[in-house]
Design a protein around this motif. Sequence first.
Motif, PDB file in Angstrom:
ATOM      1  N   VAL A  36       0.877  -1.166   0.000  1.00 19.50           N
ATOM      2  CA  VAL A  36       0.000   0.000   0.000  1.00 19.50           C
ATOM      3  C   VAL A  36       0.913   1.213   0.000  1.00 19.50           C
ATOM      4  N   GLN A  37       0.591   2.192  -0.823  1.00 24.19           N
ATOM      5  CA  GLN A  37       1.400   3.399  -0.918  1.00 24.19           C
ATOM      6  C   GLN A  37       0.556   4.608  -0.521  1.00 24.19           C
ATOM      7  N   ILE A  38       1.217   5.600   0.087  1.00 29.33           N
ATOM      8  CA  ILE A  38       0.526   6.846   0.438  1.00 29.33           C
ATOM      9  C   ILE A  38       1.321   8.029  -0.094  1.00 29.33           C
ATOM     10  N   ALA A  39       0.606   9.128  -0.289  1.00 29.86           N
ATOM     11  CA  ALA A  39       1.227  10.389  -0.707  1.00 29.86           C
ATOM     12  C   ALA A  39       0.477  11.526  -0.026  1.00 29.86           C
ATOM     13  N   PHE A  40       1.203  12.571   0.315  1.00 25.36           N
ATOM     14  CA  PHE A  40       0.608  13.768   0.908  1.00 25.36           C
ATOM     15  C   PHE A  40       0.485  14.807  -0.195  1.00 25.36           C
ATOM     16  N   VAL A  41      -0.751  15.196  -0.500  1.00 26.02           N
ATOM     17  CA  VAL A  41      -1.012  16.095  -1.625  1.00 26.02           C
ATOM     18  C   VAL A  41      -2.004  17.177  -1.198  1.00 26.02           C
ATOM     19  N   GLU A  42      -1.579  18.413  -1.246  1.00 21.42           N
ATOM     20  CA  GLU A  42      -2.451  19.564  -0.994  1.00 21.42           C
ATOM     21  C   GLU A  42      -3.238  19.450   0.314  1.00 21.42           C
ATOM     22  N   GLY A  43      -2.599  18.942   1.361  1.00 24.08           N
ATOM     23  CA  GLY A  43      -3.249  18.835   2.663  1.00 24.08           C
ATOM     24  C   GLY A  43      -4.089  17.589   2.852  1.00 24.08           C
ATOM     25  N   TYR A  44      -4.106  16.705   1.867  1.00 21.32           N
ATOM     26  CA  TYR A  44      -4.850  15.447   1.950  1.00 21.32           C
ATOM     27  C   TYR A  44      -3.874  14.290   1.904  1.00 21.32           C
ATOM     28  N   ILE A  45      -4.352  13.098   2.217  1.00 20.39           N
ATOM     29  CA  ILE A  45      -3.546  11.890   2.143  1.00 20.39           C
ATOM     30  C   ILE A  45      -4.197  10.985   1.111  1.00 20.39           C
ATOM     31  N   ALA A  46      -3.415  10.587   0.118  1.00 22.63           N
ATOM     32  CA  ALA A  46      -3.889   9.665  -0.914  1.00 22.63           C
ATOM     33  C   ALA A  46      -3.295   8.291  -0.630  1.00 22.63           C
ATOM     34  N   MET A  47      -4.070   7.244  -0.863  1.00 24.86           N
ATOM     35  CA  MET A  47      -3.612   5.877  -0.632  1.00 24.86           C
ATOM     36  C   MET A  47      -3.982   5.037  -1.846  1.00 24.86           C
ATOM     37  N   ARG A  48      -3.026   4.234  -2.328  1.00 28.97           N
ATOM     38  CA  ARG A  48      -3.272   3.395  -3.505  1.00 28.97           C
ATOM     39  C   ARG A  48      -2.608   2.034  -3.343  1.00 28.97           C
ATOM     40  N   ASP A  49      -2.967   1.120  -4.225  1.00 32.68           N
ATOM     41  CA  ASP A  49      -2.365  -0.212  -4.299  1.00 32.68           C
ATOM     42  C   ASP A  49      -1.115  -0.109  -5.150  1.00 32.68           C
ATOM     43  N   GLY A  50       0.049  -0.380  -4.576  1.00 28.23           N
ATOM     44  CA  GLY A  50       1.304  -0.296  -5.303  1.00 28.23           C
ATOM     45  C   GLY A  50       1.408  -1.271  -6.455  1.00 28.23           C
ATOM     46  N   ARG A  51       0.631  -2.356  -6.439  1.00 31.20           N
ATOM     47  CA  ARG A  51       0.645  -3.313  -7.550  1.00 31.20           C
ATOM     48  C   ARG A  51      -0.118  -2.778  -8.755  1.00 31.20           C
TER      49      ARG A  51
END
Length: 80
Positions: A36-51
């Motif tokens: 699982v990958q996360i990123a901090f973008v414009e004050g929000y947290i995005a989470m996605r499947d790295g696969r």
Amino acid sequence: MLTQRSPLDEGSDGKKPQLDLGEAEWMSGSNGVGDVQIAFVEGYIAMRDGRSPDGPALIFTPAEWRAFVLGARDGEFDLT
């Protein structure tokens, strides 16, 4: 340009903003494939499947992310 909208909308109009995730710095807890990958973008947290990095991402507000992390630490999502 990849944008994502969360099913958990919020804001004055009831919606989160469209986020451009194309330049996001994705992080994972280890170097393994399928994390699982996360990123901090414009004050929000995005989470996605790295696969599946081109697939959808979930978008969390900081409060939603905190509730998710605390729930995970408390075992709320453990399979029985």
